[in-house]
Design a protein around this motif. Structure first.
Motif, PDB file in Angstrom:
ATOM      1  N   LEU A   1      26.775  34.892 -23.124  1.00  0.00           N
ATOM      2  CA  LEU A   1      26.940  36.122 -23.154  1.00  0.00           C
ATOM      3  C   LEU A   1      27.014  37.321 -21.530  1.00  0.00           C
ATOM      4  CD1 LEU A   1      27.212  37.825 -26.135  1.00  0.00           C
ATOM      5  CD2 LEU A   1      28.768  36.362 -25.363  1.00  0.00           C
ATOM      6  N   PRO A   2      27.193  37.813 -21.059  1.00  0.00           N
ATOM      7  CA  PRO A   2      28.836  38.631 -21.724  1.00  0.00           C
ATOM      8  C   PRO A   2      29.900  37.438 -21.226  1.00  0.00           C
ATOM      9  CG  PRO A   2      28.526  39.707 -19.677  1.00  0.00           C
ATOM     10  CD  PRO A   2      26.996  38.858 -19.992  1.00  0.00           C
ATOM     11  N   ALA A   3      30.369  37.181 -22.543  1.00  0.00           N
ATOM     12  CA  ALA A   3      32.156  35.885 -22.104  1.00  0.00           C
ATOM     13  C   ALA A   3      32.538  36.372 -21.310  1.00  0.00           C
ATOM     14  CB  ALA A   3      32.295  35.443 -22.979  1.00  0.00           C
ATOM     15  N   HIS A   4      33.888  35.801 -20.938  1.00  0.00           N
ATOM     16  CA  HIS A   4      35.080  35.921 -19.693  1.00  0.00           C
ATOM     17  C   HIS A   4      35.772  35.221 -20.788  1.00  0.00           C
ATOM     18  CE1 HIS A   4      32.815  37.414 -15.767  1.00  0.00           C
ATOM     19  NE2 HIS A   4      32.383  38.168 -16.967  1.00  0.00           N
ATOM     20  N   ARG A   5      36.643  35.897 -21.578  1.00  0.00           N
ATOM     21  CA  ARG A   5      37.399  35.720 -22.366  1.00  0.00           C
ATOM     22  C   ARG A   5      38.587  35.675 -21.519  1.00  0.00           C
ATOM     23  NH1 ARG A   5      35.340  38.934 -25.959  1.00  0.00           N
ATOM     24  NH2 ARG A   5      34.976  38.670 -27.432  1.00  0.00           N
ATOM     25  N   GLY A   6      38.986  33.614 -21.272  1.00  0.00           N
ATOM     26  CA  GLY A   6      40.526  32.899 -20.705  1.00  0.00           C
ATOM     27  C   GLY A   6      40.574  32.953 -19.770  1.00  0.00           C
ATOM     28  N   GLU A   7      38.718  32.423 -18.957  1.00  0.00           N
ATOM     29  CA  GLU A   7      37.995  32.033 -18.280  1.00  0.00           C
ATOM     30  C   GLU A   7      37.259  30.583 -18.875  1.00  0.00           C
ATOM     31  OE1 GLU A   7      36.219  34.609 -15.500  1.00  0.00           O
ATOM     32  OE2 GLU A   7      37.923  35.957 -14.857  1.00  0.00           O
ATOM     33  N   GLU A   8      36.369  30.564 -18.821  1.00  0.00           N
ATOM     34  CA  GLU A   8      35.313  29.932 -19.321  1.00  0.00           C
ATOM     35  C   GLU A   8      35.267  29.294 -21.153  1.00  0.00           C
ATOM     36  OE1 GLU A   8      32.567  32.826 -20.165  1.00  0.00           O
ATOM     37  OE2 GLU A   8      33.344  32.472 -18.542  1.00  0.00           O
ATOM     38  N   ILE A   9      36.282  30.219 -21.642  1.00  0.00           N
ATOM     39  CA  ILE A   9      36.467  29.908 -22.711  1.00  0.00           C
ATOM     40  C   ILE A   9      37.839  30.572 -23.343  1.00  0.00           C
ATOM     41  CG2 ILE A   9      34.155  30.173 -23.660  1.00  0.00           C
ATOM     42  CD1 ILE A   9      34.696  33.155 -24.800  1.00  0.00           C
ATOM     43  N   SER A  10      38.739  30.365 -24.301  1.00  0.00           N
ATOM     44  CA  SER A  10      39.942  30.663 -24.936  1.00  0.00           C
ATOM     45  C   SER A  10      39.338  31.936 -25.244  1.00  0.00           C
ATOM     46  CB  SER A  10      40.098  29.573 -25.896  1.00  0.00           C
ATOM     47  OG  SER A  10      39.814  29.309 -26.886  1.00  0.00           O
TER      48      SER A  10
ATOM     49  N   GLU B   1      29.899  37.755  -7.992  1.00  0.00           N
ATOM     50  CA  GLU B   1      31.710  38.135  -7.335  1.00  0.00           C
ATOM     51  C   GLU B   1      32.155  38.149  -6.797  1.00  0.00           C
ATOM     52  OE1 GLU B   1      28.477  40.325 -10.302  1.00  0.00           O
ATOM     53  OE2 GLU B   1      28.284  39.673  -7.810  1.00  0.00           O
ATOM     54  N   ALA B   2      31.738  37.440  -5.152  1.00  0.00           N
ATOM     55  CA  ALA B   2      32.797  37.516  -4.430  1.00  0.00           C
ATOM     56  C   ALA B   2      33.267  35.823  -4.237  1.00  0.00           C
ATOM     57  CB  ALA B   2      31.854  37.979  -2.834  1.00  0.00           C
ATOM     58  N   GLU B   3      32.442  35.392  -4.651  1.00  0.00           N
ATOM     59  CA  GLU B   3      33.508  33.747  -5.289  1.00  0.00           C
ATOM     60  C   GLU B   3      33.880  33.337  -6.109  1.00  0.00           C
ATOM     61  OE1 GLU B   3      30.240  30.642  -5.443  1.00  0.00           O
ATOM     62  OE2 GLU B   3      28.639  31.918  -4.110  1.00  0.00           O
ATOM     63  N   GLN B   4      34.145  35.180  -6.695  1.00  0.00           N
ATOM     64  CA  GLN B   4      35.232  34.787  -8.392  1.00  0.00           C
ATOM     65  C   GLN B   4      36.838  33.410  -8.233  1.00  0.00           C
ATOM     66  OE1 GLN B   4      34.216  35.691 -11.401  1.00  0.00           O
ATOM     67  NE2 GLN B   4      36.176  34.954 -12.259  1.00  0.00           N
ATOM     68  N   LYS B   5      37.542  34.493  -7.256  1.00  0.00           N
ATOM     69  CA  LYS B   5      38.676  33.081  -7.047  1.00  0.00           C
ATOM     70  C   LYS B   5      38.452  32.138  -6.069  1.00  0.00           C
ATOM     71  CE  LYS B   5      40.632  37.208  -7.482  1.00  0.00           C
ATOM     72  NZ  LYS B   5      41.955  37.087  -9.130  1.00  0.00           N
TER      73      LYS B   5
ATOM     74  N   ARG C   1      36.252  30.359  -7.268  1.00  0.00           N
ATOM     75  CA  ARG C   1      35.598  29.389  -8.821  1.00  0.00           C
ATOM     76  C   ARG C   1      36.737  29.157  -9.519  1.00  0.00           C
ATOM     77  NH1 ARG C   1      29.806  28.943 -10.017  1.00  0.00           N
ATOM     78  NH2 ARG C   1      28.992  29.370  -7.171  1.00  0.00           N
ATOM     79  N   GLU C   2      37.274  30.014  -9.837  1.00  0.00           N
ATOM     80  CA  GLU C   2      38.622  30.661 -10.430  1.00  0.00           C
ATOM     81  C   GLU C   2      39.563  28.787 -11.110  1.00  0.00           C
ATOM     82  OE1 GLU C   2      40.644  33.347 -11.041  1.00  0.00           O
ATOM     83  OE2 GLU C   2      39.302  35.232 -11.612  1.00  0.00           O
ATOM     84  N   ALA C   3      39.139  28.576  -8.657  1.00  0.00           N
ATOM     85  CA  ALA C   3      39.888  27.582  -8.729  1.00  0.00           C
ATOM     86  C   ALA C   3      39.081  26.111  -9.249  1.00  0.00           C
ATOM     87  CB  ALA C   3      40.742  27.574  -7.694  1.00  0.00           C
ATOM     88  N   ASP C   4      38.457  26.272  -8.619  1.00  0.00           N
ATOM     89  CA  ASP C   4      37.675  25.132  -8.882  1.00  0.00           C
ATOM     90  C   ASP C   4      37.219  24.533 -10.293  1.00  0.00           C
ATOM     91  OD1 ASP C   4      37.171  25.122  -6.248  1.00  0.00           O
ATOM     92  OD2 ASP C   4      35.262  25.469  -5.571  1.00  0.00           O
ATOM     93  N   PHE C   5      36.896  25.051 -10.806  1.00  0.00           N
ATOM     94  CA  PHE C   5      36.513  25.251 -12.450  1.00  0.00           C
ATOM     95  C   PHE C   5      37.973  25.105 -13.636  1.00  0.00           C
ATOM     96  CE2 PHE C   5      32.670  27.056 -10.609  1.00  0.00           C
ATOM     97  CZ  PHE C   5      31.784  26.230 -12.127  1.00  0.00           C
ATOM     98  N   VAL C   6      39.610  24.556 -12.980  1.00  0.00           N
ATOM     99  CA  VAL C   6      40.266  25.253 -14.380  1.00  0.00           C
ATOM    100  C   VAL C   6      40.367  23.447 -14.414  1.00  0.00           C
ATOM    101  CG1 VAL C   6      42.823  24.529 -13.494  1.00  0.00           C
ATOM    102  CG2 VAL C   6      42.018  26.236 -12.306  1.00  0.00           C
ATOM    103  N   GLY C   7      40.516  23.792 -14.962  1.00  0.00           N
ATOM    104  CA  GLY C   7      39.915  22.526 -16.780  1.00  0.00           C
ATOM    105  C   GLY C   7      38.781  22.550 -17.124  1.00  0.00           C
ATOM    106  N   PHE C   8      38.278  23.993 -17.141  1.00  0.00           N
ATOM    107  CA  PHE C   8      36.938  23.881 -17.974  1.00  0.00           C
ATOM    108  C   PHE C   8      36.619  24.426 -18.690  1.00  0.00           C
ATOM    109  CE2 PHE C   8      35.942  20.596 -14.071  1.00  0.00           C
ATOM    110  CZ  PHE C   8      34.629  20.266 -14.695  1.00  0.00           C
ATOM    111  N   GLN C   9      37.610  24.985 -19.269  1.00  0.00           N
ATOM    112  CA  GLN C   9      37.986  26.038 -20.256  1.00  0.00           C
ATOM    113  C   GLN C   9      37.002  25.004 -21.613  1.00  0.00           C
ATOM    114  OE1 GLN C   9      41.324  28.192 -22.561  1.00  0.00           O
ATOM    115  NE2 GLN C   9      40.479  29.752 -20.594  1.00  0.00           N
ATOM    116  N   ILE C  10      36.365  26.322 -22.566  1.00  0.00           N
ATOM    117  CA  ILE C  10      36.013  25.535 -23.897  1.00  0.00           C
ATOM    118  C   ILE C  10      37.130  26.292 -24.719  1.00  0.00           C
ATOM    119  CG2 ILE C  10      34.490  25.410 -25.239  1.00  0.00           C
ATOM    120  CD1 ILE C  10      33.474  24.098 -22.826  1.00  0.00           C
ATOM    121  N   THR C  11      37.983  25.265 -25.339  1.00  0.00           N
ATOM    122  CA  THR C  11      38.386  26.149 -26.484  1.00  0.00           C
ATOM    123  C   THR C  11      38.027  25.722 -27.816  1.00  0.00           C
ATOM    124  OG1 THR C  11      40.460  23.408 -25.974  1.00  0.00           O
ATOM    125  CG2 THR C  11      40.506  25.465 -25.133  1.00  0.00           C
TER     126      THR C  11
END
Length: 306
Positions: free
Chosen positions: A260-269, A227-231, A233-243
């Motif tokens: 699951l659990p899924a984080h909508r808006g992050e790894e998936i649309s 969890e401490a790496e969340q921000k 990782r959000e930057a590093d994983f830009v472009g890796f969202q499944i849509t």
């Protein structure tokens, strides 16, 4: 006869894995028809949770109840495991009083140590390195929707984590090709990659990995304990969202899965789980049936099968 454990997919042969998955589908049909099947009357499952869970606890506890047995929830807060008792000692004691044990923990070595000193079967319900029970459910779901996965192309998108490691083992055990798309620096275990290089294609391009795939799978960007790496990782994983648009580039019969659990808006649309190609709800339910089939297999010498 020696005790069988299930710590990774390699603990069962290829034929045994397929037998368990086929049986899981039978058990799903039986449960949906309301059939009562109770081979575990008088049997006890010890459930050791050092990592929290929703699907793992509900599926194992419900499964034992449906089989006529009972499940004991054990956490570090209410056992000696949380007060420094050596895991070897806990393994000897707990296995002497129960029929089967599942463990959900951090270091994979803890499950290996417990199994080494256990007199009953031990199931890895997730470690930092592997999540084999989820792979049983995933394979069951693919088989039910599309038939045999042998020779197909599967794509993993995201972190090279425990799920990715388990998909690498699955590619060998179920004979499919695995594309792995990760950001730079998030590649899976290098030893596994080297050992199963003949099964794998590694890339940093999601588009290249997903193209013409029969199954696309992902997971959260920051797993439990990260969890401490969340921000970052959000930057590093830009472009890796499944849509849905990305799935349009895959095979016309592609399936999408997420443990699951899924984080909508992050790894998936936000809309992906409602896409008709998404089978995540069947995948989640199949944790129940796959694990029932697994426990039945591991205890087959002690029970009378239907």
């Amino acid at each position: 006869m020696s005790v069988r454990h299930f710590l990774t997919l390699l603990d069962l042969s290829k034929d045994e894995l397929r037998t368990v998955i086929s049986r899981a589908s039978e058990l799903r049909q039986m449960q949906h028809k309301g059939e009562i099947y109770r081979p575990f009357v008088g049997r006890t499952l010890a459930m050791i949770f050092e990592k929290s869970s929703t699907r793992t606890r509900v599926s194992f506890e419900t499964g034992m109840g449906q089989f006529g047995g009972q499940a004991l929830f054990l956490s570090p807060n209410d056992t000696q495991l949380g007060r420094g008792e050596p895991i070897e000692d806990s393994a000897r004691v707990i296995s002497s009083m129960t029929d089967i044990v599942m463990i959900r923990t951090f270091a994979h070595e803890r499950v290996e140590t417990f199994a080494k000193h256990s007199s009953v079967p031990v199931i890895n319900a997730l470690t930092d390195d592997y999540h084999p029970c989820q792979l049983l459910a995933d394979m069951q779901t693919f088989f039910e929707h599309k038939g045999d996965i042998q020779g197909k192309t599967v794509t993993w998108v995201g972190d090279g984590n425990n799920m990715c490691n388990s998909y690498i083992l699955a590619s060998e055990q179920f004979d499919f090709h695995l594309n792995i798309a990760t950001p730079k620096g998030y590649e899976p275990n290098s030893e596994l990659v080297a050992r199963y290089a003949h099964r794998l294609t590694l890339t940093n391009s999601v588009a290249d990995a997903v193209k013409d795939s029969h199954l696309v799978v992902t997971d959260v960007w920051a797993s439990m304990g990260q969890e401490a790496e969340q921000k970052k990782r959000e930057a590093d994983f830009v472009g890796f969202q499944i849509t849905p648009k990305l799935l349009d580039t895959a095979d016309k019969d592609v399936l999408f899965m997420h443990c699951l659990p899924a984080h909508r808006g992050e790894e998936i649309s936000y809309d992906l789980l409602d896409d008709p190609r998404s089978v995540v709800w069947d995948e989640a339910e199949n944790r129940l049936h796959a694990q029932k089939a697994l426990m039945e297999f591991l205890l087959k010498d002690k029970i009378k099968l239907a």
